[in-house]
Scaffold this active site. Structure first.
Site, PDB file in Angstrom:
ATOM      1  N   CYS A  12      -2.159   9.421   2.555  1.00 35.50           N
ATOM      2  CA  CYS A  12      -1.693   8.808   1.306  1.00 35.50           C
ATOM      3  C   CYS A  12      -2.594   9.158   0.132  1.00 35.50           C
ATOM      4  O   CYS A  12      -2.125   9.269  -0.990  1.00 35.50           O
ATOM      5  CB  CYS A  12      -1.587   7.305   1.459  1.00 35.50           C
ATOM      6  SG  CYS A  12      -3.126   6.543   2.006  1.00 35.50           S
TER       7      CYS A  12
ATOM      8  N   GLU B  54       0.880  -1.177   0.000  1.00 37.78           N
ATOM      9  CA  GLU B  54       0.000   0.000   0.000  1.00 37.78           C
ATOM     10  C   GLU B  54       0.910   1.217   0.000  1.00 37.78           C
ATOM     11  O   GLU B  54       1.425   1.623   1.044  1.00 37.78           O
ATOM     12  CB  GLU B  54      -0.901  -0.019   1.248  1.00 37.78           C
ATOM     13  CG  GLU B  54      -1.887  -1.182   1.278  1.00 37.78           C
ATOM     14  CD  GLU B  54      -3.087  -0.971   0.345  1.00 37.78           C
ATOM     15  OE1 GLU B  54      -3.339   0.177  -0.071  1.00 37.78           O
ATOM     16  OE2 GLU B  54      -3.768  -1.961   0.029  1.00 37.78           O
TER      17      GLU B  54
HETATM   18  P1  NAD Z   1       7.383   5.030   7.721  1.00 38.03           P
HETATM   19  O1  NAD Z   1       8.664   5.781   7.626  1.00 38.03           O
HETATM   20  O2  NAD Z   1       6.684   4.905   9.015  1.00 38.03           O
HETATM   21  O3  NAD Z   1       7.696   3.585   7.121  1.00 38.03           O
HETATM   22  C1  NAD Z   1       6.716   2.589   7.002  1.00 38.03           C
HETATM   23  C2  NAD Z   1       7.206   1.341   7.685  1.00 38.03           C
HETATM   24  O4  NAD Z   1       8.365   0.843   7.020  1.00 38.03           O
HETATM   25  C3  NAD Z   1       7.586   1.550   9.145  1.00 38.03           C
HETATM   26  O5  NAD Z   1       7.007   0.537   9.936  1.00 38.03           O
HETATM   27  C4  NAD Z   1       9.080   1.457   9.114  1.00 38.03           C
HETATM   28  O6  NAD Z   1       9.624   0.942  10.313  1.00 38.03           O
HETATM   29  C5  NAD Z   1       9.365   0.537   7.961  1.00 38.03           C
HETATM   30  N1  NAD Z   1      10.665   0.790   7.360  1.00 38.03           N
HETATM   31  C6  NAD Z   1      11.254   1.998   7.160  1.00 38.03           C
HETATM   32  N2  NAD Z   1      12.454   1.843   6.565  1.00 38.03           N
HETATM   33  C7  NAD Z   1      12.626   0.506   6.387  1.00 38.03           C
HETATM   34  C8  NAD Z   1      13.664  -0.297   5.804  1.00 38.03           C
HETATM   35  N3  NAD Z   1      14.776   0.256   5.302  1.00 38.03           N
HETATM   36  N4  NAD Z   1      13.497  -1.634   5.778  1.00 38.03           N
HETATM   37  C9  NAD Z   1      12.378  -2.188   6.283  1.00 38.03           C
HETATM   38  N5  NAD Z   1      11.369  -1.482   6.831  1.00 38.03           N
HETATM   39  C10 NAD Z   1      11.488  -0.154   6.891  1.00 38.03           C
HETATM   40  O7  NAD Z   1       6.310   5.607   6.730  1.00 38.03           O
HETATM   41  P2  NAD Z   1       6.540   6.289   5.314  1.00 38.03           P
HETATM   42  O8  NAD Z   1       7.060   5.293   4.340  1.00 38.03           O
HETATM   43  O9  NAD Z   1       7.203   7.615   5.431  1.00 38.03           O
HETATM   44  O10 NAD Z   1       4.998   6.541   4.984  1.00 38.03           O
HETATM   45  C11 NAD Z   1       4.628   7.500   4.095  1.00 38.03           C
HETATM   46  C12 NAD Z   1       4.360   6.891   2.747  1.00 38.03           C
HETATM   47  O11 NAD Z   1       3.374   5.885   2.891  1.00 38.03           O
HETATM   48  C13 NAD Z   1       3.792   7.851   1.743  1.00 38.03           C
HETATM   49  O12 NAD Z   1       4.342   7.602   0.503  1.00 38.03           O
HETATM   50  C14 NAD Z   1       2.309   7.537   1.736  1.00 38.03           C
HETATM   51  O13 NAD Z   1       1.649   7.898   0.564  1.00 38.03           O
HETATM   52  C15 NAD Z   1       2.339   6.075   1.957  1.00 38.03           C
HETATM   53  N6  NAD Z   1       1.097   5.640   2.551  1.00 38.03           N
HETATM   54  C16 NAD Z   1       0.301   4.804   1.847  1.00 38.03           C
HETATM   55  C17 NAD Z   1      -0.903   4.398   2.384  1.00 38.03           C
HETATM   56  C18 NAD Z   1      -1.809   3.477   1.661  1.00 38.03           C
HETATM   57  O14 NAD Z   1      -2.719   2.983   2.289  1.00 38.03           O
HETATM   58  N7  NAD Z   1      -1.634   3.230   0.377  1.00 38.03           N
HETATM   59  C19 NAD Z   1      -1.285   4.857   3.646  1.00 38.03           C
HETATM   60  C20 NAD Z   1      -0.423   5.689   4.334  1.00 38.03           C
HETATM   61  C21 NAD Z   1       0.763   6.067   3.788  1.00 38.03           C
END
Ligand code: NAD
Length: 456
Positions: free
Chosen positions: A266, A232
């Site tokens: 998102c 997602e």
């Molecule tokens: P975040 O930084 O919290 O990361 C998401 C998860 O990935 C966390 O649990 C984190 O611990 C893990 N993570 C981070 N780096 C990692 C790595 N190198 N290896 C393994 N796991 C790792 O959140 P984010 O990515 O900044 O979230 C924002 C993004 O998420 C935006 O692009 C947003 O559009 C997208 N998003 C999508 C949805 C959806 O439902 N489609 C919903 C919310 C957010």
């Protein structure tokens, strides 16, 4: 790594006393949950609905704690916390409880003439041990809503909340083990090292919500075990505004969708695509809409959230110069406040148009008309959502058939994801797979083909 479990002291026999237990390693967590799954305990409908009811009780009995944590992490107002996290998840639970028996009913399949006398059907089997990795922006909803589907499908679940929403992560790690079956559900807190260690294990499904860079890491790790993934992700969700619309009505809905959670959604409208005349009418209308939502000083409004951390604050403030600020344009690093901002005269080559904004900045890009808007959208990555305001049936039809996006919303940004019977998910760069309601059951189950021949 911290894993939490409310396990009875007798369960700790092999790992010392309650107080001196060494942190459970990822391999041990997965092995423990897999052992539970193998007993068949998570399969009966009663276990599944029991878990969902317990999760619901957690949300209603500890809503105050969760609202406080969400405020601490993101400055979320309690109205927003209930609407988009707690009540949202409760609705997902209730919808699932209402329909689960129906969804799980085996579906008969007609048999061909050469198998006359045989019976065929499909049935949903749980997958096994599922990993759910959640992001920080809706840190409760985006951990719990996938868990609803995973538990309803009869799986054991490892839940990994986001370390960037530490108060919510801690609250969930404390509360979930008090309500759910700790032999089948584990919460693992932590950041990159902890998630990397988890991803080395074999899961039966990985459900990841977050950015596409990490999505690639998750998918590569899953490939080693041939584990299916749901990703997602996000991206730039465009909003087409037609010339036949009422600027104030459009601006009110646009601003409400964009500035919710300070733009850190998102499916938030990322940018506006419209013709120059409509753009000029929208500019003052958006200023009025922001004021109607948050008053003349949004920094003083309880209803308006904050940016999650300094890194994102700095990233966003660097984008403020990408156009002429019609409203907003300022911020305060100490409080991680960025004003609801509308930028006009934005060039498609400007920094704000290069990546998902994920913050309270709304650029307006002008195009001559619908043909160019469609080409603009199709020249870029497939978005998670596409929105359009138009009175024209023909325009709606063309947008629906000539573009591709995770979801498509006419006139109501964000609202499609609150419809429990619609699948939620991306396409292309915005993700793969879908969930919510019955689509979660498809995601977290295997639809098994069964053929029963006449007895021999
Ligand atoms: P975040 O930084 O919290 O990361 C998401 C998860 O990935 C966390 O649990 C984190 O611990 C893990 N993570 C981070 N780096 C990692 C790595 N190198 N290896 C393994 N796991 C790792 O959140 P984010 O990515 O900044 O979230 C924002 C993004 O998420 C935006 O692009 C947003 O559009 C997208 N998003 C999508 C949805 C959806 O439902 N489609 C919903 C919310 C957010």
């Amino acid at each position: 790594m911290r894993t939490s479990s409310k396990r009875r002291p007798t369960h700790h026999r092999d790992r010392g006393t309650m107080h001196h237990t060494a942190p459970e390693q990822p391999a041990d967590v997965v092995a423990r949950l897999r052992a539970t799954f193998r007993t068949g305990r998570t399969k009966p409908a009663a276990w599944r609905t029991g878990q969902l009811r317990s999760l619901r009780a957690m949300l209603t009995e500890h809503d105050g704690e969760l609202v406080a944590a969400l405020h601490e992490d993101l400055g979320k107002s309690s109205y927003e916390a209930y609407r988009t996290e707690i009540d949202f998840t409760i609705r997902e639970i209730d919808h699932t409880l209402d329909h689960l028996a129906d969804w799980l009913r085996p579906e008969p399949a007609p048999v061909p003439p050469h198998l006359a006398g045989a019976t065929a059907w499909t049935q949903y089997d749980p997958l096994g041990v599922v990993l759910v990795i959640a992001p920080w922006n809706y840190p409760a909803q985006l951990l719990l809503a996938p868990m609803v589907g995973a538990l309803a499908s009869g799986n054991a679940v490892v839940a990994k909340p986001s370390e960037l929403a530490p108060a919510t992560s801690a609250a969930l790690a404390r509360l979930l083990p008090r309500y759910l079956d700790t032999d089948a559900v584990a919460v693992v807190e932590g950041g990159v090292p902890e998630t990397t260690a988890l991803l080395a294990e074999r899961f039966d499904h990985i459900f990841y919500t977050g950015n596409a860079t990490v999505g690639r890491i998750v998918m590569a790790a899953a490939a080693r075990h041939l584990t299916p993934v749901t990703l997602e992700l996000g991206g730039k969700s465009p909003v087409f505004v037609d010339r036949d619309t009422d600027p104030d009505a459009v601006a009110a809905r646009l601003a409400a969708g964009k500035f919710l959670n300070a733009g850190q959604t998102c499916v938030a409208p990322d940018y506006v695509l419209t013709d120059p005349r409509t753009a000029r009418a929208l500019e003052p209308a958006l200023t009025r809409a922001v004021e109607a939502l948050y008053g003349s000083d949004p920094a003083a409004s309880d209803a308006y959230g904050r940016i999650v951390n300094e890194r994102h604050f700095d990233r966003l403030t660097a984008l403020l110069g990408s156009g002429r600020a019609v409203t907003g344009g300022d911020g305060d690093r100490a409080t991680k406040y960025i004003a609801p901002t509308v930028l006009a005269d934005v060039d498609p080559g400007a920094p704000v148009m290069q990546e998902e904004i994920f913050g309270p900045i709304l650029p307006i890009v002008t195009v001559p008309g619908l043909d160019e808007a469609i080409a603009f959208i199709n020249d870029r990555d497939k978005p998670l959502a596409l929105y359009a305001f138009t009175g024209s049936e023909e325009t709606r039809r063309r947008l629906a058939s000539e573009t591709s996006s995770g979801g498509l919303g006419f006139g109501l940004p964000l609202a499609h994801l609150t419809v429990s019977d619609l699948p939620f998910g991306g396409v292309g760069e915005s993700g793969m797979g879908r969930y919510h309601g019955r689509y979660s059951i498809e995601t977290f189950s295997h639809r098994k083909a069964v053929l029963e021949g006449p007895s021999a």
